[in-house]
Design a protein around this motif. Sequence first.
Motif, PDB file in Angstrom:
ATOM      1  N   UNK A 262      14.882  -8.671 -14.844  1.00 30.79           N
ATOM      2  CA  UNK A 262      15.095 -10.084 -14.535  1.00 30.79           C
ATOM      3  C   UNK A 262      15.087 -10.362 -13.032  1.00 30.79           C
ATOM      4  N   UNK A 263      14.015  -9.919 -12.372  1.00 32.77           N
ATOM      5  CA  UNK A 263      13.894 -10.166 -10.948  1.00 32.77           C
ATOM      6  C   UNK A 263      13.592 -11.637 -10.660  1.00 32.77           C
ATOM      7  N   UNK A 264      13.094 -12.359 -11.656  1.00 35.60           N
ATOM      8  CA  UNK A 264      12.823 -13.797 -11.541  1.00 35.60           C
ATOM      9  C   UNK A 264      12.871 -14.384 -12.941  1.00 35.60           C
ATOM     10  N   UNK A 265      12.917 -15.708 -13.036  1.00 35.08           N
ATOM     11  CA  UNK A 265      13.020 -16.349 -14.352  1.00 35.08           C
ATOM     12  C   UNK A 265      11.745 -17.074 -14.764  1.00 35.08           C
ATOM     13  N   UNK A 266      10.836 -17.307 -13.820  1.00 36.24           N
ATOM     14  CA  UNK A 266       9.689 -18.159 -14.107  1.00 36.24           C
ATOM     15  C   UNK A 266       8.524 -17.414 -14.723  1.00 36.24           C
ATOM     16  N   UNK A 267       7.861 -18.084 -15.660  1.00 33.00           N
ATOM     17  CA  UNK A 267       6.663 -17.521 -16.255  1.00 33.00           C
ATOM     18  C   UNK A 267       5.556 -17.448 -15.215  1.00 33.00           C
ATOM     19  N   UNK A 268       4.970 -16.225 -15.064  1.00 28.60           N
ATOM     20  CA  UNK A 268       3.869 -16.031 -14.133  1.00 28.60           C
ATOM     21  C   UNK A 268       4.285 -15.880 -12.680  1.00 28.60           C
ATOM     22  N   UNK A 269       5.589 -15.799 -12.425  1.00 28.28           N
ATOM     23  CA  UNK A 269       6.056 -15.635 -11.044  1.00 28.28           C
ATOM     24  C   UNK A 269       5.564 -14.307 -10.459  1.00 28.28           C
ATOM     25  N   UNK A 270       5.516 -14.270  -9.139  1.00 24.65           N
ATOM     26  CA  UNK A 270       5.203 -13.035  -8.408  1.00 24.65           C
ATOM     27  C   UNK A 270       6.369 -12.710  -7.491  1.00 24.65           C
ATOM     28  N   UNK A 271       6.944 -11.544  -7.677  1.00 25.27           N
ATOM     29  CA  UNK A 271       8.039 -11.071  -6.830  1.00 25.27           C
ATOM     30  C   UNK A 271       7.455 -10.051  -5.855  1.00 25.27           C
ATOM     31  N   UNK A 272       7.638 -10.310  -4.569  1.00 25.49           N
ATOM     32  CA  UNK A 272       7.122  -9.377  -3.554  1.00 25.49           C
ATOM     33  C   UNK A 272       8.258  -8.488  -3.084  1.00 25.49           C
ATOM     34  N   UNK A 273       8.038  -7.201  -3.197  1.00 26.30           N
ATOM     35  CA  UNK A 273       8.994  -6.216  -2.667  1.00 26.30           C
ATOM     36  C   UNK A 273       8.374  -5.569  -1.430  1.00 26.30           C
ATOM     37  N   UNK A 274       9.156  -5.610  -0.366  1.00 26.48           N
ATOM     38  CA  UNK A 274       8.665  -5.092   0.911  1.00 26.48           C
ATOM     39  C   UNK A 274       9.223  -3.693   1.144  1.00 26.48           C
ATOM     40  N   UNK A 275       8.332  -2.785   1.507  1.00 25.95           N
ATOM     41  CA  UNK A 275       8.773  -1.430   1.833  1.00 25.95           C
ATOM     42  C   UNK A 275       9.700  -1.472   3.053  1.00 25.95           C
ATOM     43  N   UNK A 276      10.747  -0.685   2.976  1.00 27.69           N
ATOM     44  CA  UNK A 276      11.699  -0.590   4.087  1.00 27.69           C
ATOM     45  C   UNK A 276      11.551   0.774   4.751  1.00 27.69           C
ATOM     46  N   UNK A 277      11.544   0.743   6.045  1.00 25.52           N
ATOM     47  CA  UNK A 277      11.276   1.970   6.792  1.00 25.52           C
ATOM     48  C   UNK A 277      12.420   2.247   7.775  1.00 25.52           C
ATOM     49  N   UNK A 278      12.737   3.501   7.829  1.00 30.33           N
ATOM     50  CA  UNK A 278      13.731   3.959   8.806  1.00 30.33           C
ATOM     51  C   UNK A 278      13.023   4.850   9.817  1.00 30.33           C
ATOM     52  N   UNK A 279      13.185   4.498  11.094  1.00 33.78           N
ATOM     53  CA  UNK A 279      12.490   5.264  12.139  1.00 33.78           C
ATOM     54  C   UNK A 279      13.008   6.699  12.165  1.00 33.78           C
TER      55      UNK A 279
END
Length: 289
Positions: A262-279
């Motif tokens: 349940x990352x979103x509730x809308x039909x056809x939604x797009x959830x963008x997950x951004x990679x996180x980086x540690x130097x």
Amino acid sequence: PRARGRGAAYADGDTVLNLTTVDNDVVVLYAQWSAHSYTVQFDPNGGVGSMPDQPMTFGTAANLDPNAFPLAGYDFTGWNTQPDGNGTSYADGDSVQDLTTVDNGVVVLYAQWDPWMYTILFLPNNSAATGNMPNQCLVYDAPQPLDPIAYDVTGYHFTHWCTTASGSGGTDYQDGETVNLLLSHNGAVKRLFAQWAPNTYTVHFDPNGGTGGPMPDHGLTYDMADTLTPNVFTRQNYSFNGWNTQPDGLGTPYADGASVMNLTTGQGDVVILYAQWTAATYTVVFDPH
């Protein structure tokens, strides 16, 4: 001759002789009257079947023959001298008299019909549903669109109505579908159960400065847990530290390969997950030599 017609009778214009033997007598002849007869014809006015004509006599009351016409989807409400009901009305079996003054006249009585009415109950069929839908009253043999869906269930979309709660073994109707003749008796109630399907959505993986891949989008379904696709991005001099809904890491974090739902509730939604980086960190060692 007598006033009640029990004496000698003479036709109009008869040749007569010796009506009396008395000198200077007066003979009184009384006009004799016969009541007009007429016929009532019964018109089904859309109904089926037949009814014989009913003879009537002027000045004599008689009960109308009971209606024998049926009409599917309608109730008989009586008779009228006009097909549209704007004439004189008579109830079924009414006692009537002197419907016309014309001898051998014909009076046509038209059957009057009221269409059946029935009610549609719209049931949300989900305890989490919000909204309200009043009952819809429909008229038999009058096509009418169903009221549009007014319920809402978070994470789900309405698909159609069905006459069974489970959605199987019943009759389906689309939202706003024009319907007719859904029920076969007056005052009936038809229940339509809303049918719901979980929304589907897509997770898109953004490298956020990384390289490699690509990583295909990941399709998910509301209310169903799934594991995020393992990261394949790399970034020189950085280590991968999971995903976040914001590039700067200030949104919601998710670990690599985390189980999500349940990352979103809308039909056809797009959830963008951004990679996180540690130097990457390193140490400088100072040699006194």
